[in-house]
Scaffold this motif. Structure first.
Motif, PDB file in Angstrom:
ATOM      1  N   ASN A  87       9.508   6.422  -6.690  1.00 50.21           N
ATOM      2  CA  ASN A  87       9.903   5.388  -7.635  1.00 50.21           C
ATOM      3  C   ASN A  87       9.275   4.260  -7.539  1.00 50.21           C
ATOM      4  N   VAL A  88       8.180   3.910  -6.745  1.00 50.85           N
ATOM      5  CA  VAL A  88       7.411   2.781  -6.877  1.00 50.85           C
ATOM      6  C   VAL A  88       6.083   2.896  -6.812  1.00 50.85           C
ATOM      7  N   ASN A  89       5.307   1.720  -7.426  1.00 52.44           N
ATOM      8  CA  ASN A  89       3.799   1.785  -7.245  1.00 52.44           C
ATOM      9  C   ASN A  89       3.521   0.492  -6.450  1.00 52.44           C
ATOM     10  N   GLU A  90       2.328   0.537  -6.146  1.00 57.34           N
ATOM     11  CA  GLU A  90       1.474  -0.575  -5.428  1.00 57.34           C
ATOM     12  C   GLU A  90       1.870  -1.791  -6.202  1.00 57.34           C
ATOM     13  N   GLY A  91       2.235  -3.062  -5.265  1.00 53.11           N
ATOM     14  CA  GLY A  91       2.593  -4.223  -6.001  1.00 53.11           C
ATOM     15  C   GLY A  91       3.777  -4.432  -6.513  1.00 53.11           C
ATOM     16  N   ASP A  92       4.712  -3.349  -6.662  1.00 52.23           N
ATOM     17  CA  ASP A  92       6.326  -3.747  -6.882  1.00 52.23           C
ATOM     18  C   ASP A  92       7.100  -4.521  -5.778  1.00 52.23           C
ATOM     19  N   TYR A  93       7.884  -5.051  -6.367  1.00 51.55           N
ATOM     20  CA  TYR A  93       8.665  -5.760  -5.381  1.00 51.55           C
ATOM     21  C   TYR A  93      10.288  -5.166  -5.421  1.00 51.55           C
ATOM     22  N   VAL A  94      10.540  -4.891  -4.516  1.00 55.19           N
ATOM     23  CA  VAL A  94      11.870  -4.087  -4.255  1.00 55.19           C
ATOM     24  C   VAL A  94      12.912  -5.050  -3.574  1.00 55.19           C
ATOM     25  N   LYS A  95      14.309  -4.591  -3.845  1.00 58.11           N
ATOM     26  CA  LYS A  95      15.371  -5.196  -3.393  1.00 58.11           C
ATOM     27  C   LYS A  95      15.834  -4.320  -2.385  1.00 58.11           C
ATOM     28  N   THR A  96      16.650  -4.997  -1.431  1.00 58.63           N
ATOM     29  CA  THR A  96      17.453  -4.041  -0.369  1.00 58.63           C
ATOM     30  C   THR A  96      18.130  -2.870  -1.088  1.00 58.63           C
ATOM     31  N   GLY A  97      18.030  -1.740  -0.649  1.00 61.65           N
ATOM     32  CA  GLY A  97      18.620  -0.502  -1.102  1.00 61.65           C
ATOM     33  C   GLY A  97      17.884   0.237  -2.404  1.00 61.65           C
ATOM     34  N   THR A  98      16.817  -0.349  -2.793  1.00 63.18           N
ATOM     35  CA  THR A  98      16.206   0.047  -3.712  1.00 63.18           C
ATOM     36  C   THR A  98      15.434   1.545  -3.421  1.00 63.18           C
ATOM     37  N   HIS A 154       3.228   8.246   7.752  1.00 65.12           N
ATOM     38  CA  HIS A 154       3.552   6.783   6.898  1.00 65.12           C
ATOM     39  C   HIS A 154       3.453   7.093   5.584  1.00 65.12           C
ATOM     40  N   LEU A 155       4.573   6.467   4.906  1.00 59.72           N
ATOM     41  CA  LEU A 155       4.773   6.783   3.201  1.00 59.72           C
ATOM     42  C   LEU A 155       4.100   5.418   2.502  1.00 59.72           C
ATOM     43  N   ALA A 156       4.458   4.163   2.959  1.00 57.16           N
ATOM     44  CA  ALA A 156       3.920   2.972   2.355  1.00 57.16           C
ATOM     45  C   ALA A 156       3.886   1.866   3.779  1.00 57.16           C
ATOM     46  N   ASN A 157       3.167   0.848   2.984  1.00 55.82           N
ATOM     47  CA  ASN A 157       3.209  -0.417   3.860  1.00 55.82           C
ATOM     48  C   ASN A 157       3.632  -1.493   3.048  1.00 55.82           C
ATOM     49  N   VAL A 158       4.504  -2.291   3.788  1.00 58.16           N
ATOM     50  CA  VAL A 158       5.322  -3.158   2.806  1.00 58.16           C
ATOM     51  C   VAL A 158       5.055  -4.722   3.507  1.00 58.16           C
ATOM     52  N   TYR A 159       5.060  -5.794   2.384  1.00 59.79           N
ATOM     53  CA  TYR A 159       5.208  -7.077   3.029  1.00 59.79           C
ATOM     54  C   TYR A 159       6.509  -7.973   2.849  1.00 59.79           C
ATOM     55  N   SER A 160       7.011  -8.693   3.823  1.00 60.69           N
ATOM     56  CA  SER A 160       8.467  -9.183   3.757  1.00 60.69           C
ATOM     57  C   SER A 160       8.550 -10.326   4.608  1.00 60.69           C
ATOM     58  N   PRO A 161       8.655 -11.421   4.121  1.00 65.28           N
ATOM     59  CA  PRO A 161       8.902 -12.547   4.849  1.00 65.28           C
ATOM     60  C   PRO A 161      10.519 -12.671   5.450  1.00 65.28           C
ATOM     61  N   GLU A 162      11.215 -11.715   4.870  1.00 64.64           N
ATOM     62  CA  GLU A 162      12.396 -11.637   5.591  1.00 64.64           C
ATOM     63  C   GLU A 162      12.472 -11.009   6.937  1.00 64.64           C
ATOM     64  N   ARG A 179       0.827  -1.183  -0.047  1.00 66.02           N
ATOM     65  CA  ARG A 179      -0.089  -0.089  -0.246  1.00 66.02           C
ATOM     66  C   ARG A 179       0.849   1.323  -0.027  1.00 66.02           C
ATOM     67  N   LEU A 180       0.443   2.186  -0.812  1.00 70.57           N
ATOM     68  CA  LEU A 180       1.213   3.408  -0.867  1.00 70.57           C
ATOM     69  C   LEU A 180       0.105   4.326  -0.207  1.00 70.57           C
ATOM     70  N   TYR A 181       0.635   5.089   1.037  1.00 70.63           N
ATOM     71  CA  TYR A 181      -0.166   6.156   1.585  1.00 70.63           C
ATOM     72  C   TYR A 181       0.104   7.498   0.673  1.00 70.63           C
ATOM     73  N   VAL A 182       1.277   7.647   0.199  1.00 68.46           N
ATOM     74  CA  VAL A 182       1.679   8.725  -0.457  1.00 68.46           C
ATOM     75  C   VAL A 182       1.957   8.328  -2.094  1.00 68.46           C
ATOM     76  N   ASP A 183       0.717   8.469  -2.791  1.00 65.02           N
ATOM     77  CA  ASP A 183       1.103   7.832  -4.100  1.00 65.02           C
ATOM     78  C   ASP A 183       0.937   8.993  -5.191  1.00 65.02           C
ATOM     79  N   PHE A 184       1.629  10.144  -4.759  1.00 61.63           N
ATOM     80  CA  PHE A 184       1.802  11.149  -5.947  1.00 61.63           C
ATOM     81  C   PHE A 184       3.117  12.160  -5.405  1.00 61.63           C
ATOM     82  N   THR A 185       3.693  12.781  -6.200  1.00 66.54           N
ATOM     83  CA  THR A 185       4.774  13.427  -5.936  1.00 66.54           C
ATOM     84  C   THR A 185       4.091  15.170  -5.585  1.00 66.54           C
TER      85      THR A 185
END
Length: 664
Positions: free
Chosen positions: A231-242, A161-169, A146-152
């Motif tokens: 730089n991201v949208n809802e549903g994007d997968y990101v790596k460490t440092g993105t 809050h800027l975003a909510n992320v899911y992470s098994p790690e 989820r993106l709480y901030v969805d525009f510049t």
């Protein structure tokens, strides 16, 4: 002649009165000024016609005839050019009576030592303060749920809050933390891992006390500001440092300014800068120079100067254009004085940090340095005030600079031309490097009349440095330091081969100049102010990268006087102030037209009014044959004569100006 007399109007009478007045002045010079009342000056009573070899016109010294008569240009009576020329002494000396001096309006001022002030005008735009921008990156692999901030452009506060992320790690790391607590090993290491992944101390204590873990996490803003990148949208997968977001704090901004090479001697780290922007009319901002680039842009021949400035109410927006002024106090040798920084210690990274004693910067911890190490000088014996002369006293023709000095060689006023070496111009004065001494009396007003008189007697002058030949076609437009050579002058005018695109851009500048000339001729101050402002805008539209080498340097030299004149006109309190600035604008515009050529729909005419500015005279450019005087307007609209018609194409392409057709 009778018909001409019948057709005289009051305007014509005033015009001829001005011409005759100037002729009387020069006539007094050549005739020795006459004897004092009741005196027996036999030399003054001698008939000059008896010794005359040639007869000349006081307004047009290129006219020389072997007998008396009328000037074929202005119909004035010719005056005798005697063997002595009405002047004695050295090759560059001119002697005149006190009466002639008074009529010519000659004033002198002493050469003095004093600290000069240079006003450097800079232009640039607002930028983000890079030290106040934060990039929020992914601390671990995750999916953006989820993106709480969805525009510049949105404003956020710290910990929003800027975003909510899911992470098994993330879930695995929390389980490792609970296991370390259960077994009593590696607790601090696993706690630090969670902290580095962005979990707050409160969240970590909650996990530790309650044992509740989650595979979701909110990413919060580390500081307040404007979201300038997403730089991201809802549903994007990101790596460490993105990179996810970038936030800029606009409570303080950078102002990126461009300075020309000639401005470099006056610019210093830590100088105060005042600037304004059209987006905030009537508001003056202040900042401090925080960086002067050590390299020069080879295309624009400018250096980048960075200013840090507070931004109250966030009135300044990135990419806004600004106009800035830096005022530098100049000592001898081009040293810059800043009394408020004397004995102070400054941070080399943060100029706003100034202390009375050595120490470290409160922001970055770097050692403070002395103000003197940053290019300032103390007010002591090493800061000797330079020799200065008024800018109006210096006649400049490219590589030569000339002043006229009053010398005590006679009981009559005597003036000597002297070539000098000047340094940079600082405000309304030039710094003198060679050729003058403190106390020398230089001519501040009337120097063009002296120069013209020397030409008449075939002596060396500014326009005729070798002397002889009657001096050519000198114009008497001395007010405000302007000078133009009419057709027939022996002066060599440097021209540059420039592209049609560059010349077309200059045409816009000329168009606003001509509209300004017409507005002043119509006594329309408001329109004149608008055109003065438009001149600055037109200059912003000129691409300086289109000219290279000497042509580029020549254009750079015209920018400051063009902008100064346009600014004075746009802010003129009354039409007299606008007209005075217009003459300065004319002088530099004429240089641009002569040097680069300007594409115009019709040929340009150079017109001279001998009565402008209390008979000192002034020029202007116009289109068409109908005289429209911008210095007098409706009161004497047709006062003036066309002295030259100018080619409107690049002179280097072979087209030459037409020969002047003088009019009465």
């Amino acid at each position: 002649m009778k018909n001409m007399t019948k057709n005289f109007t009051l305007k014509s009478v005033l015009l001829w009165a001005g011409l005759i007045g100037l002729g009387v002045i020069l006539g007094l010079v050549f005739g020795g000024g006459g004897a004092a009342p009741g005196g027996h000056d036999h030399e003054a009573q001698a008939d000059p016609a008896a010794e005359a070899t040639m007869w000349t016109c006081s307004m047009h010294p290129q006219i020389q005839q072997p007998k008396p008569g009328k000037c074929p240009i202005c119909a004035m009576d010719l005056i005798p050019l005697t063997k002595g020329g009405g002047s004695t002494g050295g090759p560059r000396e001119l002697r005149m009576s006190q009466q002639a001096k008074d009529l010519a309006g000659i004033t002198t001022v002493p050469v003095e030592r004093r600290y000069a002030e240079a006003e450097i005008r800079l232009y640039g735009k607002v930028d983000y303060d890079e030290t106040r921008t934060k990039t929020i990156a992914a601390w671990f692999p995750a999916r953006i749920d989820r993106l709480y901030v969805d525009f510049t452009g949105i404003t956020v506060q710290k910990d929003d809050h800027l975003a909510n992320v899911y992470s098994p790690e993330l879930l695995q790391a929390q389980q490792e933390f609970l296991s370390s607590i259960r077994f009593g090993r590696g607790i601090e290491a696993t706690r630090d891992k969670l902290r580095l992944w962005g979990l707050s101390d409160e969240t970590i204590r909650s996990i530790e006390s309650g044992g509740t873990i989650s595979d979701h996490m909110d990413i919060d803003a580390p500081s307040g500001g404007i979201v300038i990148h997403k730089n991201v949208n809802e549903g994007d997968y990101v790596k460490t440092g993105t990179p996810l977001f970038r936030i800029a704090d606009l409570s303080r901004v950078w102002v990126q300014l461009d300075a020309y090479e000639s401005d470099m001697p006056w610019l210093r780290f830590g100088q105060k800068v005042k600037f304004d922007t059209k987006a905030a009319p009537g508001h003056r901002f202040e900042g401090v120079v925080s960086f002067v680039s050590p390299t020069l842009d080879p295309n624009t021949r400018t250096i980048r100067v960075r200013v840090i400035a507070d931004n109250p109410g966030e009135m300044l927006k990135p990419d806004m254009y600004v106009r800035a002024v830096v005022t530098a106090t100049i000592a001898g040798g081009g040293k810059v004085i800043a009394p408020e920084l004397m004995g102070k210690w400054i941070s080399p990274m943060h100029p706003e940090i100034v202390k009375d004693e050595p120490g470290v910067c409160d922001v970055c911890g770097m050692k403070l340095v002395k103000a003197e190490d940053l290019g300032y000088t103390a007010l002591d014996d090493n800061a000797e005030a330079p020799l200065v002369v008024p800018s109006s006293a210096v006649l400049r023709t490219g590589t030569r600079s000339l002043v006229y000095v009053e010398v005590a060689k006679s009981d009559q006023p005597t003036y000597e031309g002297r070539e000098i070496l000047v340094g940079p111009r600082a405000g309304d004065v030039y710094i003198v490097e060679e050729g003058l001494m403190e106390g020398d009396m230089v001519v501040a007003q009337g120097n063009f009349k002296i120069d013209s008189a020397l030409q008449i007697v075939a002596k060396p002058s500014m326009m005729n440095p070798q002397g002889g030949g009657g001096g050519g076609g000198h114009q008497h437009g001395g007010h405000g330091g302007g000078h133009a050579a009419a057709a027939g002058s022996e002066t060599t005018m440097v021209t540059y081969d420039v592209s049609p695109e560059f010349r077309a851009q200059l045409a816009t500048l000329l168009e606003h100049y001509l509209q300004l000339q017409e507005a002043l001729a119509n006594d329309q101050l408001d329109v004149a102010r608008q055109q003065g402002s438009a001149i600055g805008k037109a200059m912003d539209g000129v691409d300086m990268t289109l000219v290279q080498g000497d042509a580029h340097n020549a254009w750079m030299a015209q920018l400051a006087p063009l902008r100064d004149a346009g600014t004075k006109i746009s802010g003129a309190e009354n039409i007299a102030v606008a007209r005075e600035a217009f003459e300065s604008l004319t002088n530099v515009t004429l240089s641009v037209v002569r040097g680069f050529g300007v594409a115009a729909e019709q040929p340009l005419a150079l017109v001279h009014c001998p009565m402008a500015f209390d008979n000192k005279g002034a020029h202007w450019l116009q289109i068409g044959e109908n005289i429209r005087n911008p210095y007098f307007g409706e009161s004497m609209l047709q006062c003036g004569k066309i002295v030259e018609r100018l080619a409107t194409k690049n002179p280097s392409e072979g087209e030459q100006p037409e020969q002047p057709k003088h009019e009465h």
